[in-house]
Design a protein around this motif. Structure first.
Motif, PDB file in Angstrom:
ATOM      1  N   VAL A 127       0.863  -1.183   0.000  1.00 34.27           N
ATOM      2  CA  VAL A 127       0.000   0.000   0.000  1.00 34.27           C
ATOM      3  C   VAL A 127       0.897   1.229   0.000  1.00 34.27           C
ATOM      4  O   VAL A 127       1.763   1.379   0.872  1.00 34.27           O
ATOM      5  N   VAL A 128       0.722   2.095  -0.983  1.00 37.49           N
ATOM      6  CA  VAL A 128       1.467   3.352  -1.063  1.00 37.49           C
ATOM      7  C   VAL A 128       0.474   4.500  -0.930  1.00 37.49           C
ATOM      8  O   VAL A 128      -0.511   4.563  -1.668  1.00 37.49           O
ATOM      9  N   TYR A 129       0.726   5.372   0.033  1.00 43.53           N
ATOM     10  CA  TYR A 129      -0.063   6.595   0.146  1.00 43.53           C
ATOM     11  C   TYR A 129       0.853   7.776  -0.129  1.00 43.53           C
ATOM     12  O   TYR A 129       1.924   7.907   0.477  1.00 43.53           O
ATOM     13  N   LEU A 130       0.436   8.654  -1.037  1.00 47.20           N
ATOM     14  CA  LEU A 130       1.182   9.863  -1.367  1.00 47.20           C
ATOM     15  C   LEU A 130       0.354  11.084  -0.997  1.00 47.20           C
ATOM     16  O   LEU A 130      -0.827  11.186  -1.366  1.00 47.20           O
ATOM     17  N   SER A 131       0.953  11.991  -0.257  1.00 44.35           N
ATOM     18  CA  SER A 131       0.298  13.245   0.100  1.00 44.35           C
ATOM     19  C   SER A 131       0.587  14.242  -1.010  1.00 44.35           C
ATOM     20  O   SER A 131       1.671  14.839  -1.066  1.00 44.35           O
ATOM     21  N   ALA A 132      -0.365  14.407  -1.916  1.00 47.73           N
ATOM     22  CA  ALA A 132      -0.105  15.196  -3.121  1.00 47.73           C
ATOM     23  C   ALA A 132      -1.347  15.957  -3.549  1.00 47.73           C
ATOM     24  O   ALA A 132      -2.446  15.403  -3.599  1.00 47.73           O
ATOM     25  N   LEU A 146       0.457  20.267  -9.663  1.00 49.36           N
ATOM     26  CA  LEU A 146       1.271  19.274 -10.350  1.00 49.36           C
ATOM     27  C   LEU A 146       2.430  19.928 -11.090  1.00 49.36           C
ATOM     28  O   LEU A 146       3.515  19.360 -11.192  1.00 49.36           O
ATOM     29  N   GLY A 147       2.200  21.145 -11.576  1.00 45.88           N
ATOM     30  CA  GLY A 147       3.285  21.876 -12.221  1.00 45.88           C
ATOM     31  C   GLY A 147       4.430  22.152 -11.275  1.00 45.88           C
ATOM     32  O   GLY A 147       5.606  22.101 -11.646  1.00 45.88           O
ATOM     33  N   ASN A 148       4.107  22.442 -10.008  1.00 45.95           N
ATOM     34  CA  ASN A 148       5.147  22.712  -9.008  1.00 45.95           C
ATOM     35  C   ASN A 148       6.018  21.489  -8.738  1.00 45.95           C
ATOM     36  O   ASN A 148       7.198  21.613  -8.409  1.00 45.95           O
ATOM     37  N   THR A 149       5.428  20.315  -8.826  1.00 43.87           N
ATOM     38  CA  THR A 149       6.171  19.078  -8.534  1.00 43.87           C
ATOM     39  C   THR A 149       6.560  18.334  -9.804  1.00 43.87           C
ATOM     40  O   THR A 149       6.920  17.155  -9.749  1.00 43.87           O
ATOM     41  N   LYS A 150       6.482  19.010 -10.942  1.00 42.23           N
ATOM     42  CA  LYS A 150       6.870  18.431 -12.235  1.00 42.23           C
ATOM     43  C   LYS A 150       6.088  17.157 -12.555  1.00 42.23           C
ATOM     44  O   LYS A 150       6.609  16.207 -13.141  1.00 42.23           O
ATOM     45  N   ASP A 151       4.818  17.134 -12.155  1.00 42.35           N
ATOM     46  CA  ASP A 151       3.926  15.999 -12.420  1.00 42.35           C
ATOM     47  C   ASP A 151       4.452  14.689 -11.846  1.00 42.35           C
ATOM     48  O   ASP A 151       4.139  13.605 -12.350  1.00 42.35           O
ATOM     49  N   ALA A 152       5.248  14.761 -10.785  1.00 43.39           N
ATOM     50  CA  ALA A 152       5.891  13.558 -10.245  1.00 43.39           C
ATOM     51  C   ALA A 152       4.871  12.485  -9.877  1.00 43.39           C
ATOM     52  O   ALA A 152       5.084  11.295 -10.127  1.00 43.39           O
ATOM     53  N   ALA A 153       3.752  12.884  -9.260  1.00 42.97           N
ATOM     54  CA  ALA A 153       2.761  11.899  -8.833  1.00 42.97           C
ATOM     55  C   ALA A 153       2.180  11.143 -10.021  1.00 42.97           C
ATOM     56  O   ALA A 153       2.006   9.917  -9.971  1.00 42.97           O
ATOM     57  N   LEU A 154       1.892  11.855 -11.097  1.00 46.10           N
ATOM     58  CA  LEU A 154       1.322  11.200 -12.272  1.00 46.10           C
ATOM     59  C   LEU A 154       2.373  10.374 -13.011  1.00 46.10           C
ATOM     60  O   LEU A 154       2.057   9.314 -13.569  1.00 46.10           O
ATOM     61  N   LYS A 155       3.611  10.834 -13.016  1.00 45.79           N
ATOM     62  CA  LYS A 155       4.683  10.035 -13.611  1.00 45.79           C
ATOM     63  C   LYS A 155       4.835   8.705 -12.881  1.00 45.79           C
ATOM     64  O   LYS A 155       5.070   7.656 -13.498  1.00 45.79           O
ATOM     65  N   TYR A 156       4.712   8.750 -11.565  1.00 45.19           N
ATOM     66  CA  TYR A 156       4.792   7.514 -10.786  1.00 45.19           C
ATOM     67  C   TYR A 156       3.655   6.566 -11.159  1.00 45.19           C
ATOM     68  O   TYR A 156       3.875   5.363 -11.359  1.00 45.19           O
ATOM     69  N   VAL A 157       2.450   7.092 -11.276  1.00 42.66           N
ATOM     70  CA  VAL A 157       1.308   6.243 -11.617  1.00 42.66           C
ATOM     71  C   VAL A 157       1.515   5.599 -12.985  1.00 42.66           C
ATOM     72  O   VAL A 157       1.149   4.440 -13.202  1.00 42.66           O
ATOM     73  N   ASN A 160      -7.249  12.940 -17.346  1.00 37.21           N
ATOM     74  CA  ASN A 160      -6.769  12.383 -18.612  1.00 37.21           C
ATOM     75  C   ASN A 160      -5.905  11.143 -18.390  1.00 37.21           C
ATOM     76  O   ASN A 160      -5.957  10.192 -19.181  1.00 37.21           O
ATOM     77  N   LEU A 161      -5.111  11.152 -17.330  1.00 37.09           N
ATOM     78  CA  LEU A 161      -4.286   9.988 -17.022  1.00 37.09           C
ATOM     79  C   LEU A 161      -5.163   8.761 -16.751  1.00 37.09           C
ATOM     80  O   LEU A 161      -4.888   7.661 -17.256  1.00 37.09           O
ATOM     81  N   ILE A 162      -6.197   8.942 -15.955  1.00 42.33           N
ATOM     82  CA  ILE A 162      -7.090   7.828 -15.636  1.00 42.33           C
ATOM     83  C   ILE A 162      -7.752   7.291 -16.898  1.00 42.33           C
ATOM     84  O   ILE A 162      -7.814   6.073 -17.128  1.00 42.33           O
ATOM     85  N   LEU A 163      -8.244   8.187 -17.734  1.00 46.81           N
ATOM     86  CA  LEU A 163      -8.909   7.754 -18.968  1.00 46.81           C
ATOM     87  C   LEU A 163      -7.930   7.108 -19.943  1.00 46.81           C
ATOM     88  O   LEU A 163      -8.315   6.238 -20.737  1.00 46.81           O
ATOM     89  N   GLU A 164      -6.681   7.488 -19.872  1.00 46.50           N
ATOM     90  CA  GLU A 164      -5.673   6.950 -20.779  1.00 46.50           C
ATOM     91  C   GLU A 164      -5.120   5.607 -20.322  1.00 46.50           C
ATOM     92  O   GLU A 164      -4.865   4.715 -21.136  1.00 46.50           O
ATOM     93  N   ARG A 165      -4.928   5.433 -19.005  1.00 47.32           N
ATOM     94  CA  ARG A 165      -4.192   4.275 -18.488  1.00 47.32           C
ATOM     95  C   ARG A 165      -5.054   3.232 -17.787  1.00 47.32           C
ATOM     96  O   ARG A 165      -4.537   2.202 -17.353  1.00 47.32           O
ATOM     97  N   SER A 166      -6.350   3.454 -17.688  1.00 41.91           N
ATOM     98  CA  SER A 166      -7.213   2.519 -16.968  1.00 41.91           C
ATOM     99  C   SER A 166      -7.916   1.558 -17.913  1.00 41.91           C
ATOM    100  O   SER A 166      -8.491   1.966 -18.922  1.00 41.91           O
ATOM    101  N   ASN A 167      -7.886   0.281 -17.583  1.00 44.95           N
ATOM    102  CA  ASN A 167      -8.719  -0.701 -18.275  1.00 44.95           C
ATOM    103  C   ASN A 167     -10.102  -0.769 -17.652  1.00 44.95           C
ATOM    104  O   ASN A 167     -11.073  -1.112 -18.319  1.00 44.95           O
ATOM    105  N   TYR A 168     -10.162  -0.462 -16.353  1.00 43.88           N
ATOM    106  CA  TYR A 168     -11.432  -0.446 -15.630  1.00 43.88           C
ATOM    107  C   TYR A 168     -11.466   0.797 -14.740  1.00 43.88           C
ATOM    108  O   TYR A 168     -10.452   1.193 -14.174  1.00 43.88           O
ATOM    109  N   LEU A 169     -12.665   1.352 -14.602  1.00 42.76           N
ATOM    110  CA  LEU A 169     -12.877   2.476 -13.697  1.00 42.76           C
ATOM    111  C   LEU A 169     -14.174   2.229 -12.940  1.00 42.76           C
ATOM    112  O   LEU A 169     -15.245   2.113 -13.553  1.00 42.76           O
TER     113      LEU A 169
END
Length: 429
Positions: free
Chosen positions: A290-295, A302-313, A340-349
């Motif tokens: 289990v990974v929890y990220l405070s983001a 996301l611009g401030n953190t260079k989209d790091a959270a989404l890059k990890y996903v 957009n990330l969810i719609l792009e990378r998810s097989n199920y939602l």
């Protein structure tokens, strides 16, 4: 789960850190055979010292103690379980969790065993944005997944130390923190409490929830449990998981998960995404992470953190995404990146109506199954009403399927909804 600057309604004394780090047991090299020599004895090589094996049971005992469950006989916490305050808390929790498992867990498990059977089999990784510490609901929906990635604004917090665990004020704090998730299925925030109280209660549940919190405030018995760590541990214990390890982490700008010290995760810089990783073992022996990220995953932050959270996903491969009680943030233009990330990378939602608005799905790419009942959102989110969902839920040719439990902001069983979206062409690894 509320994802906004409003903090969880958590009780006010910060728990301190008990670090837990795994050590690898050094492999002992076999001794070389002695070499014969006249009138001398061959010296045996010194046996290398073997580092002590980490005491993973100590971390689990903390989780069990927080959950009101028995600790091991050898635990330093065992004497604390003889105290009247803990025993009263444990008895109360046994009653609350027995009711919860009867009214919710059993119904979700029965429903999901049929409706999500194929989804579960294809969901090694579940992404749960806007979750807060809600490991409880995601592991009930997806009990066979091996990786759960949770994200929220709530701070990481710490593993409570002995002094905090000895403080009898801890138990009213935990009780107040758990009440809404056990009764409404989500963590209640300040403005959410006002909205819920504007509804006519069909039971004493809302009044009792308010009474617990107000009493804790009035008697100064609110202990700040510090963030998500104590609740993650508690939920792990209450869902029959053994807690085997915990480490603090942070993301690099490239989205890589790396070790972090406690100071960094407690007071992260503006460009740092802190987190915690918990290693579990299920009752059946399955290893889980289990990974929890405070983001803050709004476009601007996301611009401030260079989209790091989404890059990890993105490194996790094809996803199953679960969204519940997300305050309709992905309806808004400034949460376009995570949407957009969810719609792009998810097989199920799997989501309630507070997730991604129907207007953002491309119908040719998705197959939809509707469950439960769709009504207008609660008054706090009235502007997020979706006529497209009303049309779908009143389609007599394809009526929605039953949903035998409550979930989301319309938390009563006959008011709730879930949507399962299946991608027509699966995402490739």
């Amino acid at each position: 789960m509320r994802f906004s600057p409003v903090r969880l309604l958590l009780p006010a004394l910060v728990a301190t850190l008990t670090a837990c780090s795994e050590q690898k047991t050094a492999r002992q090299e076999p001794a070389a055979p002695p070499v014969a020599a006249p009138d001398t004895t061959a010296a045996q090589p010194a046996t290398p010292a073997t580092p002590a094996t980490p005491d993973t049971s100590a971390m689990h005992n903390v989780a069990a103690f927080l959950a009101g469950l028995p600790v091991s006989r050898q635990s330093d916490l065992r004497p604390l379980t003889a105290q009247p305050a803990w025993q009263a808390y444990a008895a109360d929790q046994t009653k609350s969790w027995t009711n919860y498992h009867t009214t919710r867990t059993a119904k979700i498990e029965e429903w999901a065993a049929t409706e999500l059977d194929s989804v579960r089999a294809a969901s090694p990784t579940v992404f749960y944005p806007f979750s807060g510490p809600d490991f409880l609901n995601v592991t009930t929906m997806f009990p066979t997944s091996t990786t759960y990635v949770l994200m929220g604004l709530e701070p990481i917090g710490t593993v409570p130390d002995q002094a905090t665990l000895e403080n009898p004020k801890l138990f009213p704090a935990l009780k107040a923190s758990l009440w809404s998730v056990l009764n409404f299925s989500f963590f209640r925030t300040n403005d959410m409490a006002v909205e819920l109280n504007s509804k006519k209660p069909d039971s004493n549940t809302l009044n009792k929830a308010n009474s617990i919190v107000k009493t804790a405030e009035r008697t100064n018995q609110r202990v700040n449990i510090g963030g998500v760590v104590p609740l993650l541990l508690l939920f792990a214990a209450r869902t029959d998981h053994q807690v085997e390890a915990l480490r603090y982490v942070q993301l690099t700008p490239e989205g890589q998960l790396t070790d972090a010290d406690s100071a960094t995760v407690q007071k992260p810089g503006l460009n740092v995404v802190p987190g915690v990783e918990v290693k579990l073992r299920s009752k059946a022996g399955q290893e889980k992470t289990v990974v929890y990220l405070s983001a803050d995953i709004s476009d601007w932050k996301l611009g401030n953190t260079k989209d790091a959270a989404l890059k990890y996903v993105r490194t996790l491969g094809p996803l199953t995404t679960y969204v519940k009680s997300a305050t309709y943030l992905m309806h808004k233009s400034y949460f376009s990146k995570v949407r957009n990330l969810i719609l792009e990378r998810s097989n199920y939602l799997l989501q309630d109506d507070s997730g991604i608005a129907m207007k953002y799905f491309r119908p040719a790419e998705w197959q939809f199954t509707y469950y439960g009942t769709y009504k207008r959102p609660i008054n706090l989110f009235a502007k997020q009403y979706q006529p497209a969902l009303t049309a779908a839920y009143t389609d007599k040719a394809n009526p929605p399927r039953p949903l035998p439990f409550g979930t989301g902001y319309n938390w009563r069983q006959n008011d709730s909804n879930l949507l399962l979206a299946r991608r027509q062409q699966p995402v490739q690894p």
